[in-house]
Scaffold this active site. Structure first.
Site, PDB file in Angstrom:
ATOM      1  N   ASN A  51     -13.497 -66.086 -67.659  1.00 21.02           N
ATOM      2  CA  ASN A  51     -13.618 -66.979 -66.511  1.00 21.02           C
ATOM      3  C   ASN A  51     -14.787 -67.931 -66.747  1.00 21.02           C
ATOM      4  O   ASN A  51     -15.764 -67.565 -67.417  1.00 21.02           O
ATOM      5  CB  ASN A  51     -13.875 -66.175 -65.237  1.00 21.02           C
ATOM      6  CG  ASN A  51     -13.970 -67.061 -64.002  1.00 21.02           C
ATOM      7  OD1 ASN A  51     -13.191 -68.004 -63.841  1.00 21.02           O
ATOM      8  ND2 ASN A  51     -14.924 -66.783 -63.131  1.00 21.02           N
TER       9      ASN A  51
ATOM     10  N   HIS B 161     -17.596 -70.182 -64.646  1.00 18.44           N
ATOM     11  CA  HIS B 161     -18.186 -70.231 -63.307  1.00 18.44           C
ATOM     12  C   HIS B 161     -19.369 -71.205 -63.331  1.00 18.44           C
ATOM     13  O   HIS B 161     -20.224 -71.128 -64.214  1.00 18.44           O
ATOM     14  CB  HIS B 161     -18.652 -68.834 -62.896  1.00 18.44           C
ATOM     15  CG  HIS B 161     -19.183 -68.801 -61.496  1.00 18.44           C
ATOM     16  ND1 HIS B 161     -18.354 -68.852 -60.390  1.00 18.44           N
ATOM     17  CD2 HIS B 161     -20.458 -68.766 -61.024  1.00 18.44           C
ATOM     18  CE1 HIS B 161     -19.102 -68.836 -59.293  1.00 18.44           C
ATOM     19  NE2 HIS B 161     -20.371 -68.783 -59.652  1.00 18.44           N
TER      20      HIS B 161
ATOM     21  N   SER C  92     -21.581 -70.670 -66.699  1.00 20.86           N
ATOM     22  CA  SER C  92     -21.446 -69.402 -67.429  1.00 20.86           C
ATOM     23  C   SER C  92     -19.972 -69.173 -67.769  1.00 20.86           C
ATOM     24  O   SER C  92     -19.088 -69.471 -66.969  1.00 20.86           O
ATOM     25  CB  SER C  92     -21.901 -68.222 -66.559  1.00 20.86           C
ATOM     26  OG  SER C  92     -23.211 -68.407 -66.071  1.00 20.86           O
TER      27      SER C  92
ATOM     28  N   ASP D 252     -16.890 -62.700 -60.123  1.00 24.86           N
ATOM     29  CA  ASP D 252     -17.870 -63.469 -60.895  1.00 24.86           C
ATOM     30  C   ASP D 252     -18.923 -62.567 -61.533  1.00 24.86           C
ATOM     31  O   ASP D 252     -20.103 -62.925 -61.632  1.00 24.86           O
ATOM     32  CB  ASP D 252     -18.532 -64.555 -60.030  1.00 24.86           C
ATOM     33  CG  ASP D 252     -17.529 -65.584 -59.546  1.00 24.86           C
ATOM     34  OD1 ASP D 252     -16.545 -65.829 -60.262  1.00 24.86           O
ATOM     35  OD2 ASP D 252     -17.721 -66.129 -58.447  1.00 24.86           O
TER      36      ASP D 252
END
Ligand code: GAR
Length: 192
Positions: A111, A113, A140, A149
């Site tokens: 992911n 973020h 990140s 997250d």
């Protein structure tokens, strides 16, 4: 010389898909170790779907509305597996994933973020960084685990916050770094 097979990546989006396009741009390089085999969305109206289709990338969309989280995620999972997906890159996928889905892709789902995690998980990251008086923000890329997250951070890039920044000006500066960072980290992960 025979080249190694490329890692088969699905990108999950909910919106404009600029990070997805950055991943696709990098994948256009013959030396890129991954290929995007599917762009999937929980929002059939997501602008990124048309952008992906315009590049010849297969797309799939299904609204999550009216469905239980685990039920919807099982649909997505089945579609990804049918496409032979090996890695998932979440790119602005604004939907919390079920624990069943996450455990099925453990270690193979990334992911991006827009904050320096562990700071500012969730939404409105840039507004919160500015309100806190931070002098630096950033982006990140992390492996996805059951906590939102959270999960091991694979790479971060810092971006300065200027006194006259608004959430929009900061977001634009961070986004430039997002587009540079995500393809690099994904390429590193699939070749580890
Ligand atoms: C990006 O800034 C991404 O980092 C963020 O959403 C935006 C999507 O833009 N993701 C999150 O906030 C996830 N928690 P894009 O659709 O143009 O890639």
């Amino acid at each position: 010389m025979t080249s190694l097979p490329k890692a088969r990546v699905a990108v999950l989006i909910s919106g404009r898909g600029s990070n997805m396009l950055a991943l696709a741009d990098a994948a256009a390089d013959p030396a890129c170790p991954y290929e995007i085999v599917l762009v999937a969305s929980n929002d059939p109206e997501a602008a990124g779907l048309a952008a992906a289709a315009a590049r010849g990338i297969p797309t799939w969309a299904q609204s999550h509305k009216g469905m239980k989280r685990a039920e919807f995620d099982a649909l997505v999972d089945a579609r990804l597996r049918a496409a032979g997906v090996e890695w998932i890159a979440l790119a602005g996928y604004m939907r919390i994933l079920s624990t069943e889905f996450i455990s099925g892709w453990e270690g193979r789902m990334l992911n991006i973020h827009p904050s320096l995690l562990p700071k500012y998980k969730g939404l409105d990251t840039h507004a919160r960084a500015i309100a806190a008086g931070d002098g630096v923000g950033g982006v990140s890329v992390h492996l996805v685990t059951a906590e939102l997250d959270d999960g091991p951070v694979l790479a971060q890039v810092e971006v300065p916050i200027f006194p006259d920044d608004t959430p929009d000006t900061l977001a634009a500066r961070v986004l430039i770094e997002e587009h540079r960072l995500y393809p690099r980290v994904l390429a590193q992960m699939v070749t580890r």
